[in-house]
Design an enzyme around this catalytic site. Structure first.
Site, PDB file in Angstrom:
ATOM      1  CD  GLN A 197      21.117  65.347  14.691  1.00  0.00           C
ATOM      2  OE1 GLN A 197      21.413  64.157  14.722  1.00  0.00           O
ATOM      3  NE2 GLN A 197      20.065  65.810  14.044  1.00  0.00           N
ATOM      4  CE  LYS A 239      19.996  60.625  14.360  1.00  0.00           C
ATOM      5  NZ  LYS A 239      20.870  61.680  13.815  1.00  0.00           N
ATOM      6  CG  ASP A 299      23.731  61.620   8.382  1.00  0.00           C
ATOM      7  OD1 ASP A 299      22.731  60.941   8.686  1.00  0.00           O
ATOM      8  OD2 ASP A 299      24.115  62.611   9.041  1.00  0.00           O
TER       9      ASP A 299
END
Lengths: 283, 283
Positions: free
Chosen positions: B96, B52, B119
């Site tokens: 995460q 990412k 997210d």
């Protein structure tokens, strides 16, 4: 002939339980309190709010109807909501629809504290529902009341093929989430669906919430299915009638809700049940 | 043979657009910035976060990975999230998964500001999605990326019969909402569903997200259907394989995603696209 799902009777049972819960909470020093804000003079809304108020009082819930003039501004309404959000004696808060055009309904829904959201429409609570959150949170009252009906009539949900006709934010969508959370296989059909009957005829549980009188007929129903009719339409004679053609449906369905006397009475009962839950959760 | 839906190629196109959008935002004085918080040393997570970070930098996004020790307490993590929530230079923020056992993932999801929720997992945004809100809001990246794929390959959604296999909060549920909002008829099937094939065989659009390698075979697919495989399973030889048995499926499907090179590359591309959208919406 299908077994009748008697919403009127079940609402009485729920109300009796709510009354008991109120008594218990009062013994602990908590007096459940519901505020219903109404803006303007819409006649149907006035009647609906009056019914809520009367029933709430019967069950021992402190109920206040806050009547605001038709010309209330959005800023004024938001200010009033904010006051109730910060009032520790208030457990349930709702704003009656419809609202006059100068007020953005979405903004009002977002302004109500999720912890006092008697209607369960705040996005936080919608998100809790769709995420199947393990926390306590309020849910839209009509589909929540339908879940109570299905449980009371021992309709098996896990693995059942549930079809919901209609995708509104008030009924269809939260109904889909509740049934999915209960491990039903869930299909949502709506105005864009081709060959709707192909879906409804396979449904073990069929929930109809479209506002189209008699959309679903006996031939559209799987023999033995549980049919829940959320429709509240007025026919030419002013008689209340459902989205399901009851006469042809009742000889095919296994269980069916009448209109009136089915889903309708459960909605206010569930609102008051939920108000008391909000009071309990606020401890 | 089915047309291949090339996620790798499409991700490049999306990344190029993102890079352009970053350039435009920078010209307006906004430098999109993404913070990825990672707790502990999970190897797969480390690799994923590194990817990412590298890709974000390539596109001109300011990317920071905040590495926290395995023993970080929930209170410490919440404190750090709160700092980023109040930092106006930060537009996208994510933590995460997985998190160590002392941290409640649900509490972390709720703590991230909905306006910086890269997210799309915060209940407010989940609620926005399920209510089909007209506002701008982030959405879970994998299903959002799938919508981009369906659009790029001109798959008709309105009125299509869409079947989603799997009901996770990350893929199945938000996928159902996105497709319902796009006026598909939507069915969610899952581990409790009886006779799953009866549903999948009728699907014009079949989305499979179960984590069960080769669950769906050619015979379970409607001829000509669009098949999207979200699976990322490792077979005995360590080779990446999907939830769909590609070999038998590709002769039946009309369009199909390979694994790897299908949905996978779209997820990071969508995360970065969404980070830039959050920056734009923050104006």
């Amino acid at each position: 002939m299908a077994e009748l799902i008697d919403g009127k009777q079940l609402a009485k049972t729920i109300n009796a339980r709510t009354q008991q819960a109120v008594t218990q909470l009062k013994a602990q020093g908590i007096s459940p309190k519901l505020i219903v804000i109404i803006v303007g003079d819409d006649q149907a809304s006035q009647i609906y709010v009056r019914n809520k108020h009367r029933k709430a009082k019967q069950l021992g819930i402190i109920s206040e109807t806050r009547q605001l003039p038709e010309e209330t501004s959005q800023a004024e309404l938001l200010e009033i909501i904010d006051q109730y959000n910060h009032d520790d004696t208030v457990h349930g808060l709702m704003v009656q629809s419809p609202l006059p055009p100068q007020i953005d309904e979405d903004a009002i829904t977002r302004a109500i504290s999720p912890a006092k959201d008697a209607d369960g429409f705040n996005p936080v609570n919608v998100g809790n529902l769709y995420s199947n959150s393990p926390l306590n949170f309020p849910v839209s009252c009509t589909p929540k009341g339908i879940m109570t009906m299905l449980a009371a009539y021992q309709v098996k949900l896990a693995g059942a093929n549930a079809v919901i006709v209609g995708r509104s934010n008030i009924v269809g969508r939260p109904m889909a989430a509740l049934l999915l959370n209960a491990s039903a296989t869930v299909t949502v059909v709506h105005s864009h669906t081709k060959n709707m009957q192909a879906y409804t005829r396979e449904a073990d549980i069929l929930i109809v919430a479209t506002g189209i009188a008699h959309l679903i007929k006996g031939e559209d129903i799987k023999p033995g299915a549980t049919v829940i009719d959320v429709g509240m339409n007025r026919d030419e004679d002013g008689k209340l009638t459902g989205d399901v053609d009851f006469d042809s449906a009742e000889s095919v369905a296994g269980k069916i809700t009448p209109v009136p006397g089915g889903v309708g009475p459960m909605t206010i009962a569930t609102l008051l049940q939920q108000t008391v839950e909000l009071a309990k959760w606020s401890e």
